[in-house]
Design a protein around this motif. Structure first.
Motif, mmCIF file in Angstrom:
data_model
loop_
_atom_site.group_PDB
_atom_site.id
_atom_site.type_symbol
_atom_site.label_atom_id
_atom_site.label_comp_id
_atom_site.label_asym_id
_atom_site.label_seq_id
_atom_site.Cartn_x
_atom_site.Cartn_y
_atom_site.Cartn_z
ATOM 1 N N UNK A 273 -31.729 -50.401 48.323
ATOM 2 C CA UNK A 273 -31.149 -49.087 48.380
ATOM 3 C C UNK A 273 -29.895 -49.045 49.263
ATOM 4 N N UNK A 274 -29.920 -50.022 50.370
ATOM 5 C CA UNK A 274 -28.891 -49.882 51.310
ATOM 6 C C UNK A 274 -27.413 -50.144 50.442
ATOM 7 N N UNK A 275 -27.632 -50.881 49.295
ATOM 8 C CA UNK A 275 -26.393 -51.324 48.849
ATOM 9 C C UNK A 275 -25.660 -50.291 48.101
ATOM 10 N N UNK A 276 -26.276 -49.130 47.653
ATOM 11 C CA UNK A 276 -25.746 -48.005 46.860
ATOM 12 C C UNK A 276 -25.841 -46.682 47.935
ATOM 13 N N UNK A 277 -26.184 -46.886 48.996
ATOM 14 C CA UNK A 277 -26.281 -45.688 49.987
ATOM 15 C C UNK A 277 -24.918 -45.004 50.115
ATOM 16 N N UNK A 278 -23.702 -45.868 50.540
ATOM 17 C CA UNK A 278 -22.540 -45.229 50.886
ATOM 18 C C UNK A 278 -21.748 -44.589 49.590
ATOM 19 N N UNK A 279 -21.908 -45.407 48.371
ATOM 20 C CA UNK A 279 -21.252 -44.881 47.244
ATOM 21 C C UNK A 279 -21.969 -43.548 46.896
ATOM 22 N N UNK A 280 -23.410 -43.422 46.898
ATOM 23 C CA UNK A 280 -24.190 -42.065 46.753
ATOM 24 C C UNK A 280 -23.792 -41.281 47.787
ATOM 25 N N UNK A 281 -23.632 -41.162 48.954
ATOM 26 C CA UNK A 281 -22.989 -40.317 49.907
ATOM 27 C C UNK A 281 -21.711 -39.725 49.472
ATOM 28 N N UNK A 282 -20.831 -40.639 49.155
ATOM 29 C CA UNK A 282 -19.519 -40.310 49.087
ATOM 30 C C UNK A 282 -19.331 -39.275 47.905
ATOM 31 N N UNK A 283 -19.915 -39.888 46.852
ATOM 32 C CA UNK A 283 -20.052 -39.321 45.253
ATOM 33 C C UNK A 283 -20.522 -37.804 45.337
ATOM 34 N N UNK A 284 -21.582 -37.945 45.855
ATOM 35 C CA UNK A 284 -22.263 -36.547 46.007
ATOM 36 C C UNK A 284 -21.577 -35.651 46.739
ATOM 37 N N UNK A 285 -21.175 -35.913 47.863
ATOM 38 C CA UNK A 285 -20.281 -35.017 48.746
ATOM 39 C C UNK A 285 -19.116 -34.501 47.900
ATOM 40 N N UNK A 286 -18.498 -35.501 47.142
ATOM 41 C CA UNK A 286 -17.272 -34.956 46.692
ATOM 42 C C UNK A 286 -17.637 -34.114 45.307
ATOM 43 N N UNK A 287 -18.931 -34.411 44.826
ATOM 44 C CA UNK A 287 -19.417 -33.200 43.630
ATOM 45 C C UNK A 287 -20.035 -32.069 44.267
ATOM 46 N N UNK A 288 -20.237 -32.037 45.561
ATOM 47 C CA UNK A 288 -20.819 -30.899 46.254
ATOM 48 C C UNK A 288 -22.492 -30.765 45.892
ATOM 49 N N UNK A 289 -22.874 -32.004 45.863
ATOM 50 C CA UNK A 289 -24.332 -31.956 45.621
ATOM 51 C C UNK A 289 -25.229 -32.538 46.797
ATOM 52 N N UNK A 290 -24.405 -32.839 47.746
ATOM 53 C CA UNK A 290 -24.991 -33.254 48.974
ATOM 54 C C UNK A 290 -26.013 -32.145 49.647
ATOM 55 N N UNK A 291 -27.090 -32.552 49.979
ATOM 56 C CA UNK A 291 -28.192 -31.635 50.614
ATOM 57 C C UNK A 291 -28.693 -30.554 49.530
#
Length: 277
Positions: free
Chosen positions: A121-139
């Motif tokens: 899971x750690x391998x895709x954590x940062x890409x997931x955070x960056x992508x979701x924040x850019x898409x406005x889906x974070x949190x």
């Protein structure tokens, strides 16, 4: 004959005793967590108050008054229930197609899906955070529901596929002869026959979603934060407050333990069906 009778009598006593000992060993951490939740933070770290102490509800009062426990619990229920429903909506047709209309690639696809569970899971954590924040889906609830669904989808499809394979294909063929389309076969034949397996799989999926901590902690802050986030938040630079941490953990684990206790037969069925032919 006397030796055999003595051995049989010894086995009838020894195996239950051994089972109880093993069960108590596995249950002791949960017992001690619940016990510690009724201690103050000061008493929780003192050896003299290991089992003898004055019980207090201070930690539970602090949890509900200062940490808004019910908001975190509501988010856990929303995300776990929604992710379970969405996973089943996708998994049932997939498992149906693979069980009753297999191709040469079916086994390869099943193995590929299972292999995704091996991805760190750690391998895709940062890409997931960056992508979701850019898409406005974070949190957001939507993000957590989608992540939990994708995490559990491979194992749910595998379980349902194994269960569906035990249903005679002739019954499905009979439905086709009666003029049922694919959706009719699923609704009128497959779901009623496989209801026990679907229910036990849903229960396991719900438990997996409820217990997920890695993604729910790292992809939320406040709005969609679950009980895992609440537990993780009970840390401070001064150290761990074991009394408060145990109370929050007990409140988070309690509902799922009670659910598992009352549904243990369905859980055993979900974990073992298809294992014995």
């Amino acid at each position: 004959m006397a030796i055999v009778a003595q051995h049989t009598k010894f086995s009838k006593i020894a195996w239950p005793v051994l089972a109880w000992v093993v069960a108590l060993i596995f249950f002791f951490p949960i017992f001690y967590m619940v016990l510690t939740s009724f201690k103050t933070d000061a008493d929780a770290v003192k050896p003299e108050f290991l089992f003898s102490f004055t019980p207090t509800l201070e930690n539970y009062a602090n949890m509900t008054e200062n940490y808004d426990y019910w908001r975190f619990a509501r988010n856990s229920v929303i995300t776990a229930v929604s992710a379970t429903i969405f996973t089943l909506v996708v998994a049932v047709p997939c498992a149906y197609a693979m069980a009753f209309n297999p191709t040469r690639a079916t086994k390869d696809i099943l193995m590929w899906m299972l292999s995704t569970k091996m991805l760190p899971a750690a391998a895709v954590l940062y890409p997931m955070i960056f992508m979701t924040k850019a898409a406005g889906l974070y949190d957001t609830h939507f993000l957590i529901i989608m992540v939990l669904s994708l995490i559990n989808l491979p194992i749910v499809i595998w379980m349902l596929f194994t269960y569906f394979k035990d249903i005679p294909k002739d019954i499905i063929e009979a439905g086709k002869m009666d003029g049922l389309n694919t959706w009719g076969e699923v609704r009128e034949i497959l779901i009623p026959l496989a209801w026990g397996g679907i229910a036990s799989t849903a229960l396991l999926c719900f438990i997996f979603c409820w217990n997920e901590a890695y993604w729910t902690v790292r992809l939320t802050t406040t709005d969609a934060a679950t009980l895992s986030k609440l537990i993780e938040g009970n840390r401070a630079p001064e150290g761990l407050f074991f009394g408060r941490l145990s109370a929050v953990s007990t409140a988070a684990v309690g509902p799922i333990v009670v659910l598992g206790w009352f549904c243990q037969k369905q859980l055993v069925q979900g974990l073992t069906f298809g294992a014995v032919k």
